[in-house]
Design an enzyme around this catalytic site. Structure first.
Site, short mmCIF file in Angstrom:
data_model
loop_
_atom_site.label_atom_id
_atom_site.label_comp_id
_atom_site.label_asym_id
_atom_site.label_seq_id
_atom_site.Cartn_x
_atom_site.Cartn_y
_atom_site.Cartn_z
N ARG A 78 -5.86 0.31 3.93
CA ARG A 78 -4.73 0.90 3.22
C ARG A 78 -4.32 0.06 2.00
O ARG A 78 -3.91 0.60 0.97
CB ARG A 78 -3.54 1.15 4.17
N LYS A 132 7.91 4.35 16.68
CA LYS A 132 9.09 3.52 16.41
C LYS A 132 10.35 4.14 17.01
O LYS A 132 11.19 3.43 17.57
CB LYS A 132 9.24 3.27 14.89
N HIS A 190 0.83 -1.21 0.00
CA HIS A 190 0.00 0.00 0.00
C HIS A 190 0.87 1.26 0.00
O HIS A 190 2.04 1.25 0.44
CB HIS A 190 -0.90 -0.01 1.23
N GLY A 241 0.60 -2.69 12.17
CA GLY A 241 0.10 -4.06 12.22
C GLY A 241 -1.34 -4.16 11.74
O GLY A 241 -1.66 -3.77 10.62
N HIS A 246 1.07 -5.67 2.34
CA HIS A 246 1.77 -4.87 3.35
C HIS A 246 3.27 -5.20 3.39
O HIS A 246 3.69 -6.25 2.89
CB HIS A 246 1.16 -5.17 4.73
N GLU A 270 -1.31 -7.34 7.24
CA GLU A 270 0.00 -7.06 7.81
C GLU A 270 0.26 -7.99 8.99
O GLU A 270 -0.68 -8.54 9.60
CB GLU A 270 0.08 -5.59 8.24
#
Ligand code: DG2
Length: 248
Positions: free
Chosen positions: A62, A100, A11, A24, A183, A89
């Protein structure tokens, strides 16, 4: 002799990719940039003369919307669609919704990379009923004990390969050009399977957003060009290193 052509499409950038959050199974939309990437992906398909006959997507918007935008740009929005959670995903467990960069700072490089890229170390499981869990999501109501609370890449390979074999390979063997809208990590799992990449080498493979990756497969499902061919190799190289460096 080659059987049908396969095109993998991660995506376009999502709003959580843009904010650098672990996503996720959280069903976030595309960002404006991601929408443009999806349309550009379809333009690349059209320019390359690739005409998908069927599209397979995850159950996440997505990927669904990227595949639709790309097919619309390629004038193929009308083709049959199959959707399945097995293309979702990787479930990022308790990391879903976390930043992150902050996660890297809090847990250190080694743990961060084990969670992001090791083959068989899953993040801690998500708590049932918590903000970013999927246990009340109606699209997964039929999954029962298969509903993951976290997954490592190995778990994704385990749930994805049966779908590949039972639903996608028959389309290819029927001579269809197949587009898969999925993903970063579900496509890493599929590429690992297709290219026979080892459990350790797969850590170094990253998939960019919105750039179609073409595979032509032999009768025994081996890629004629190992690693496939990105339709825009220069853009792919730059975007791959951006994915690898996320969190830094
Ligand atoms: C990203 C991948 O998945 O993240 O879940 O955060 O492709 O659905 O945006 P996607 C996520 P990394 O494993 O690359 O950190």
């Amino acid at each position: 002799m080659a059987i049908g052509t396969l095109v993998l499409l991660r995506h376009g950038e999502s709003v959580w990719n843009a904010q650098n959050l672990f996503t996720g199974w959280v069903d976030v939309p595309l960002s404006e940039k991601g929408t443009a990437e999806a349309i550009r992906g379809g333009t690349l398909l059209r320019e390359a003369g690739i005409l998908p006959d069927v599209v397979h997507t995850s159950l996440q918007r997505r990927a669904i919307n990227t595949a639709h935008l790309a097919l619309d740009a390629a004038d193929r929005a009308w083709i049959p669609v199959k959707r399945d959670w097995r293309l979702n995903e990787r479930h990022y467990g308790a990391l879903q919704g976390k930043d992150k960069k902050q996660t890297l700072a809090e847990f250190g490089e080694e743990q961060f990379m084990l969670w992001r890229r090791s083959y068989d170390v899953p993040p801690p499981p998500i708590e049932r009923g918590s903000e970013f869990s999927q246990d009340a999501d109606p699209r997964y109501a039929g999954l029962g004990a298969d509903l993951p609370l976290t997954e490592c890449l190995k778990d994704v390979v385990t749930r994805l390969v049966p779908y590949w074999e039972s639903e996608i390979v028959p389309d290819l063997r029927a001579g269809r050009t197949v587009l898969i809208g999925a993903h970063g990590n579900s496509l890493r799992a599929l590429v690992k399977h297709l290219d026979g990449i080892s459990d350790s080498d797969i850590a170094g493979l990253n998939i960019p957003t919105g750039i179609p990756l073409r595979y032509d497969l032999t009768e025994d499902l081996a890629p004629t060009t190992p690693g496939g061919t990105y339709l825009d190799p220069d853009a792919a190289a730059a975007a791959i290193s951006a994915v690898a460096n996320q969190g830094r």
